[in-house]
Design a protein around this motif. Structure first.
Motif, PDB file in Angstrom:
ATOM      1  N   ALA A 229      -4.724  -2.727   2.593  1.00 38.26           N
ATOM      2  CA  ALA A 229      -3.733  -3.797   2.453  1.00 38.26           C
ATOM      3  C   ALA A 229      -3.875  -4.900   3.498  1.00 38.26           C
ATOM      4  O   ALA A 229      -3.322  -5.982   3.328  1.00 38.26           O
ATOM      5  CB  ALA A 229      -2.317  -3.210   2.536  1.00 38.26           C
TER       6      ALA A 229
ATOM      7  N   VAL B 149      -2.213  -1.337  -3.669  1.00 35.83           N
ATOM      8  CA  VAL B 149      -3.480  -0.707  -3.309  1.00 35.83           C
ATOM      9  C   VAL B 149      -3.211   0.683  -2.747  1.00 35.83           C
ATOM     10  O   VAL B 149      -2.110   1.001  -2.303  1.00 35.83           O
ATOM     11  CB  VAL B 149      -4.259  -1.545  -2.273  1.00 35.83           C
TER      12      VAL B 149
ATOM     13  N   ALA C  89       0.822  -1.201   0.000  1.00 41.26           N
ATOM     14  CA  ALA C  89       0.000   0.000   0.000  1.00 41.26           C
ATOM     15  C   ALA C  89       0.860   1.256   0.000  1.00 41.26           C
ATOM     16  O   ALA C  89       1.956   1.283   0.568  1.00 41.26           O
ATOM     17  CB  ALA C  89      -0.919   0.007   1.217  1.00 41.26           C
TER      18      ALA C  89
END
Length: 438
Positions: free
Chosen positions: A76, A70, A32
């Motif tokens: 995440a 993401v 992330a």
């Protein structure tokens, strides 16, 4: 196993390398970041850092569906058994590590973590941070582990997959073993210790390396005064197995994203603990002095004044093999020359154009030859190997002056002499009356 589902928060040098390499080891990794453009690029397999091997690992991980990117930390963690925190811990105004990004992420994640999850500090943090993170999480069912990184920029993938040691610290032995299992396919010594010791190992290692570099830079300065040759001196030192050959190369001063902030952070930690650390303070002061020495060399080479003088710079990043400009000694030296009125034109193979906030005082050139054009002196500041192979006869026809200051001892002074140029190096006797050096 749930532990094979890993979340990595942060997609910078450490986070992206950690995510891509863990995916290459067979784990399912969700990485992330808060930067939407970066996440979108990574989802397309486009890496945002210059690091050998990282692009291939990202592409392979995406293709194998073991790696996913993401937006936002919370996205995440829903299935993650182990969560790595790889967020910036920059130096604050007082020299201490700024943990605000880390604390913000921990606060965001604490309610969304699965029961029996392990949170791993990968970021470089002061001693006691694991305990602080555990307090912020306020989750008795979530363990906190310190797993410091020892990645060199430009060699990060190689260092991750072929480490010289893996350090894992926690007051929960079971959690430490779970994190160690992620590295099970790697052949390296694994040190299981407490979290405070693991956090200290990272700082102690980086600060020792910085101190070693400051030491050799001072020896180089002494060599210049006494007519000794730093190359021979360090070669003789390096044969001693108690010393070894690494980090014995003199230069313009150390820098980069780690050594500068870590030395100041450990010094602040020592001061807060009531423990003086004069050796580390001297290493920092010596590094500042090294910047001054380089500027002095340039000033002397152009006649004593930098005001209105055009100077060509070869190299802007803090070292070869990376595009990282953070705390670059090249830029620190450039700033000092600019403050004296020098006109600076610089070239770096990894810098395509101006970088706001970093190269503001340097006109970024397209080639080394453009940087040298009309320069009263050329200063090599970053050890890119390609600089050694430049057409120095061509450069001699472009420059206004005759001096090349080689702060990395990269160039062959005889090649420059044949081109009619004088090569001033660090820790070597000055050129004699015919332009040769020992």
């Amino acid at each position: 196993m749930r532990d094979s589902k890993v979340a990595v928060v942060g997609a910078g040098y450490v986070g992206l390398t950690t995510a891509a390499c863990l995916a290459s080891l067979g784990h399912e990794v969700v990485c992330a970041d808060v930067n939407r453009a970066k996440v979108n690029a990574l989802c397309r397999g486009e890496t945002t850092i210059q690091e050998p091997g990282i692009c291939e690992l990202v592409v392979d991980g995406l293709a194998a569906q073991r790696l996913k990117f993401v937006l936002g930390a919370s996205a995440a963690i829903p299935e993650a058994g182990i969560v790595f925190l790889c967020v910036p811990t920059p130096m604050g105004p007082d020299g201490a590590a700024d943990l605000s990004a880390l604390e913000s992420v921990v606060t965001e994640l604490r309610r969304g973590l699965l029961p029996d999850c392990v949170v791993v500090n990968k970021s470089t943090v002061p001693v006691g941070t694991a305990v602080r993170v555990a307090g912020l999480l306020d989750r008795a069912d979530v363990a906190v582990v310190s797993n410091p990184e020892f990645l060199r920029e430009g060699m990060a993938v190689r260092d991750f997959l072929g480490p010289d040691r893996i350090v894992i610290g926690s007051d929960d032995p079971d959690a430490a073993k779970r994190v160690a299992a992620l590295y099970g396919n790697l052949s390296a010594p694994v040190l299981l210790t407490d979290s405070a010791s693991a956090e200290m190992i990272k700082y102690a290692s980086n600060c020792y390396l910085a101190t070693r570099l400051s030491y050799v830079n001072t020896i180089a300065e002494l060599c210049e005064h006494l007519g000794a040759d730093i190359g021979d001196v360090t070669a003789g030192m390096g044969y001693d197995p108690r010393i070894g050959r690494s980090f014995l190369q003199p230069g313009p001063g150390w820098g980069g994203s780690c050594l500068s902030k870590d030395t100041h952070a450990l010094l602040r930690v020592a001061e807060d603990a009531g423990c003086g650390f004069p050796v580390l303070r001297a290493a920092i002061d010596t590094n500042v002095h090294q910047h001054d020495l380089v500027v002095d060399k340039v000033r002397q080479a152009v006649g004593g004044r930098l005001a209105g003088v055009r100077v060509g710079l070869l190299g802007l990043t803090f070292k070869a093999g990376t595009d990282d400009l953070r705390d670059s000694p090249a830029l620190e030296i450039a700033d000092r020359m600019a403050a004296e009125g020098a006109e600076l034109v610089g070239y770096d193979p990894a810098v395509d154009g101006p970088v706001p906030g970093a190269t503001d005082r340097v006109q970024v050139a397209e080639t080394a030859y453009h940087a040298a054009m009309g320069a009263a002196a050329v200063v090599l500041l970053t050890d890119w190997p390609e600089f050694r192979g430049l057409d120095w006869d061509r450069i001699a026809g472009l420059v206004a002056g005759r001096s090349v200051i080689d702060t990395r001892n990269l160039l062959d002074p005889l090649v420059l002499h044949r081109a009619g140029l004088s090569c001033l190096r660090i820790g070597h006797p000055a050129p004699d009356e015919v332009g040769l050096v020992r």
